[in-house]
Design a protein around this motif. Structure first.
Motif, short mmCIF file in Angstrom:
data_model
loop_
_atom_site.label_atom_id
_atom_site.label_comp_id
_atom_site.label_asym_id
_atom_site.label_seq_id
_atom_site.Cartn_x
_atom_site.Cartn_y
_atom_site.Cartn_z
N THR A 33 -3.50 -5.53 -2.71
CA THR A 33 -3.42 -5.71 -4.16
C THR A 33 -2.51 -4.64 -4.76
O THR A 33 -2.20 -3.63 -4.12
N ALA A 34 -2.12 -4.89 -6.02
CA ALA A 34 -1.30 -3.90 -6.73
C ALA A 34 -2.08 -2.59 -6.90
O ALA A 34 -1.52 -1.50 -6.76
N GLY A 89 -3.81 -8.62 -13.45
CA GLY A 89 -3.12 -9.31 -12.37
C GLY A 89 -3.13 -8.45 -11.11
O GLY A 89 -3.99 -7.60 -10.93
N GLY A 90 -2.15 -8.69 -10.26
CA GLY A 90 -2.01 -7.87 -9.07
C GLY A 90 -3.00 -8.18 -7.96
O GLY A 90 -3.16 -7.39 -7.04
N GLY A 91 -3.64 -9.34 -8.04
CA GLY A 91 -4.60 -9.72 -7.01
C GLY A 91 -3.90 -10.26 -5.77
O GLY A 91 -2.67 -10.37 -5.71
N ALA A 92 -4.69 -10.63 -4.80
CA ALA A 92 -4.16 -11.08 -3.51
C ALA A 92 -3.25 -12.30 -3.62
O ALA A 92 -2.41 -12.51 -2.75
N THR A 93 -3.39 -13.12 -4.66
CA THR A 93 -2.55 -14.31 -4.78
C THR A 93 -1.56 -14.22 -5.95
O THR A 93 -0.82 -15.18 -6.19
N ASP A 94 -1.53 -13.11 -6.68
CA ASP A 94 -0.63 -12.96 -7.82
C ASP A 94 0.77 -12.54 -7.38
O ASP A 94 0.94 -11.96 -6.30
N ALA A 95 1.75 -12.80 -8.24
CA ALA A 95 3.12 -12.39 -7.97
C ALA A 95 3.44 -11.03 -8.57
O ALA A 95 4.36 -10.35 -8.12
N GLU A 96 2.69 -10.64 -9.61
CA GLU A 96 2.91 -9.34 -10.23
C GLU A 96 1.60 -8.82 -10.80
O GLU A 96 0.63 -9.56 -10.93
N GLY A 97 1.60 -7.54 -11.13
CA GLY A 97 0.42 -6.94 -11.71
C GLY A 97 0.76 -5.64 -12.39
O GLY A 97 1.83 -5.06 -12.18
N TYR A 98 -0.17 -5.20 -13.23
CA TYR A 98 -0.03 -3.94 -13.97
C TYR A 98 -1.27 -3.11 -13.73
O TYR A 98 -2.38 -3.63 -13.79
N GLY A 118 1.77 1.18 -14.40
CA GLY A 118 2.73 0.79 -13.39
C GLY A 118 2.85 -0.73 -13.31
O GLY A 118 1.86 -1.46 -13.42
N HIS A 119 4.07 -1.19 -13.11
CA HIS A 119 4.36 -2.61 -12.92
C HIS A 119 4.64 -2.82 -11.44
O HIS A 119 5.49 -2.14 -10.87
N PHE A 120 3.92 -3.75 -10.84
CA PHE A 120 4.04 -4.02 -9.41
C PHE A 120 4.42 -5.47 -9.19
O PHE A 120 4.02 -6.35 -9.96
N GLY A 121 5.19 -5.72 -8.16
CA GLY A 121 5.59 -7.09 -7.84
C GLY A 121 5.46 -7.35 -6.36
O GLY A 121 5.54 -6.43 -5.54
N ARG A 126 4.59 -8.84 0.27
CA ARG A 126 4.20 -7.43 0.24
C ARG A 126 4.31 -6.89 -1.18
O ARG A 126 5.23 -7.24 -1.92
N TRP A 127 3.37 -6.02 -1.58
CA TRP A 127 3.38 -5.41 -2.89
C TRP A 127 4.35 -4.23 -2.93
O TRP A 127 4.42 -3.45 -1.97
N TYR A 128 5.06 -4.11 -4.06
CA TYR A 128 5.98 -3.00 -4.29
C TYR A 128 5.81 -2.50 -5.72
O TYR A 128 5.43 -3.25 -6.62
N TYR A 129 6.15 -1.23 -5.91
CA TYR A 129 6.21 -0.65 -7.25
C TYR A 129 7.55 -1.04 -7.85
O TYR A 129 8.60 -0.83 -7.23
#
Length: 166
Positions: A33-34, A89-98, A118-121, A126-129
């Protein structure tokens, strides 16, 4: 800076480092997750894992990474705590999260905080900052007029649907 491996994870999860952020930082697992990525990045600062900080930046944004500055900040600080204030957001199936967080550290005998959203995508699974903004993420409020379509998606005018209660 030499990486140190603490017993308790610096991310304030209460778990052992080897069962929390350690596998992410060592590369034997990916954060699901994010929030997990954000926590592991905090732990990377606390343990001096500067390579991990660079590797977890969204591809295409790494040219701006200041390795010298990150190393200096990590090594000159005593990382004293992390508070996650809000996750969107930022869950296992999301595309982005904060993830809004407050990183606590001590530098030059002074307690300090870094408050960021932080904004994560996700890229290739794989999750990235991606980037961040200082403090709380600004809210976006959409003004709905009485004759606009209802925000619930019913197809009715707002005044004849959800606007009745307003």
């Amino acid at each position: 800076m030499t990486q140190t491996q603490p017993d308790t994870c610096p991310c304030a999860s209460g778990k052992a480092f080897a069962e929390c952020c350690g596998p992410f930082i060592s590369g034997t697992a990916l954060p699901p997750t994010a929030e997990a990525l954000m926590r592991s990045r905090y732990s990377a600062f606390a343990t001096g894992a500067i390579d991990y900080l660079e590797e977890t930046l969204m591809p295409g944004t790494r040219g701006d990474f200041d390795r010298v500055g990150a190393t200096e900040w990590a090594s000159s600080s005593e990382w004293t705590g992390l508070l996650v204030r809000h996750v969107e957001g930022g869950g296992a199936t999301d595309a982005e999260g904060y993830v809004e967080f407050v990183a606590q550290f001590r530098q030059k005998d002074e307690d300090r905080v870094h408050h960021e959203t932080g904004h994560f995508g996700r890229h290739d699974g794989r999750w990235y900052y991606v980037d961040g903004s200082m403090g709380t993420r600004p809210r976006i409020v959409v003004k709905v007029g009485r004759n606009d379509p209802c925000i619930c998606g019913s197809g009715k005018k707002y005044k004849k649907c959800c606007g009745l209660a307003a």
